[in-house]
Design an enzyme around this catalytic site. Structure first.
Site, mmCIF file in Angstrom:
data_model
loop_
_atom_site.group_PDB
_atom_site.id
_atom_site.type_symbol
_atom_site.label_atom_id
_atom_site.label_comp_id
_atom_site.label_asym_id
_atom_site.label_seq_id
_atom_site.Cartn_x
_atom_site.Cartn_y
_atom_site.Cartn_z
ATOM 1 N N LYS A 11 0.816 -1.218 0.000
ATOM 2 C CA LYS A 11 0.000 0.000 0.000
ATOM 3 C C LYS A 11 0.859 1.282 0.000
ATOM 4 O O LYS A 11 2.064 1.226 0.283
ATOM 5 C CB LYS A 11 -0.931 -0.040 1.223
ATOM 6 N N TYR A 51 -12.256 -2.277 -3.702
ATOM 7 C CA TYR A 51 -12.725 -2.474 -2.325
ATOM 8 C C TYR A 51 -14.252 -2.345 -2.225
ATOM 9 O O TYR A 51 -14.777 -2.008 -1.156
ATOM 10 C CB TYR A 51 -12.052 -1.462 -1.392
ATOM 11 N N PHE A 59 -15.327 3.601 6.965
ATOM 12 C CA PHE A 59 -13.968 3.978 6.568
ATOM 13 C C PHE A 59 -13.743 3.935 5.059
ATOM 14 O O PHE A 59 -12.628 4.138 4.594
ATOM 15 C CB PHE A 59 -12.929 3.090 7.284
ATOM 16 N N ARG A 87 -1.589 -14.137 4.699
ATOM 17 C CA ARG A 87 -2.271 -13.385 5.759
ATOM 18 C C ARG A 87 -1.551 -13.544 7.099
ATOM 19 O O ARG A 87 -1.537 -12.631 7.932
ATOM 20 C CB ARG A 87 -3.750 -13.776 5.824
ATOM 21 N N THR A 93 -5.075 -6.905 10.944
ATOM 22 C CA THR A 93 -5.399 -5.627 10.275
ATOM 23 C C THR A 93 -4.883 -4.428 11.078
ATOM 24 O O THR A 93 -4.272 -3.513 10.523
ATOM 25 C CB THR A 93 -6.939 -5.502 10.105
ATOM 26 N N ASN A 114 -2.014 0.359 6.715
ATOM 27 C CA ASN A 114 -1.417 -0.847 7.283
ATOM 28 C C ASN A 114 -0.564 -1.651 6.298
ATOM 29 O O ASN A 114 -0.451 -2.871 6.393
ATOM 30 C CB ASN A 114 -2.502 -1.706 7.945
ATOM 31 N N HIS A 117 -2.153 -5.447 1.608
ATOM 32 C CA HIS A 117 -3.447 -6.124 1.436
ATOM 33 C C HIS A 117 -3.166 -7.550 0.992
ATOM 34 O O HIS A 117 -2.229 -7.794 0.239
ATOM 35 C CB HIS A 117 -4.284 -5.443 0.337
ATOM 36 N N GLU A 128 -9.554 -10.974 -7.558
ATOM 37 C CA GLU A 128 -8.615 -9.860 -7.369
ATOM 38 C C GLU A 128 -7.411 -9.985 -8.301
ATOM 39 O O GLU A 128 -6.906 -8.984 -8.815
ATOM 40 C CB GLU A 128 -8.176 -9.800 -5.900
#
Ligand code: RTP
Ligand code: MG
Length: 140
Positions: A11, A51, A59, A87, A93, A114, A117, A128
């Site tokens: 990100k 998203y 958010f 993950r 998160t 964060n 993703h 995705e």
């Protein structure tokens, strides 16, 4: 378990701090192989499309603005149980809850900013990956 592919995004908070290599090292050290990768700048609309599942969340606006605020590195990671493994390497998160040694524990700035993703299931991983890459760009 079988060989899987998952979609990962480094990100804007992380690309801004020049952390792409350090994050990729975490993936590779965990046995994940980067089989496709590109650095792109998303529009707010594209981030919103990606998203879309979160569009009713409070958010959403903040998330899509953030995802369009600087370059992202989109990548496909491959390996044994890659979706869950990725993950695990990412961590929770919220970096305050992330286990020591995970990417988010080490690098994330907040629950929103964060650093990474990762797809959360086989069906979302497939969707995705197809959102960002054509079959020709995936070189196992
Ligand atoms: P990701 O989808 O980015 O891999 O992260 P995740 O599964 O761990 O978290 P998810 O619940 O899917 O949320 C997607 C992203 O939205 C931002 N977020 N902000 N301000 C907040 O309370 C909040 N909660 C989530 C984060 O960037 C999160 O990764
Ligand atoms: Mg998610």
């Amino acid at each position: 378990m079988s060989i899987e592919r998952t979609l990962s995004i480094i990100k804007p908070d992380a690309t801004k701090r020049n952390l792409t290599g350090k994050i990729n090292a975490k993936f590779e050290d965990a046995g994940l192989r980067i089989v496709a990768q590109k650095r792109i700048l998303l529009t707010v609309a594209q981030a919103g499309e990606f998203y879309a599942v979160h569009k009713e969340r409070p958010f959403f606006g903040e998330l899509t603005e953030f995802m369009a605020s600087g370059p992202v590195v989109v990548q496909v990671l491959e390996g044994e149980g890659a979706i869950a493994k990725n993950r695990e390497v990412m961590g929770a998160t919220n970096p305050a809850d992330a286990k020591e040694g995970t990417i988010r524990a080490e690098f994330a700035e907040s629950v929103g900013e964060n650093s990474v993703h990762g797809s959360d299931a086989p069906d979302t991983a497939k969707e995705e990956i197809a959102y960002f890459f054509s079959g020709l760009e995936l070189v196992g």
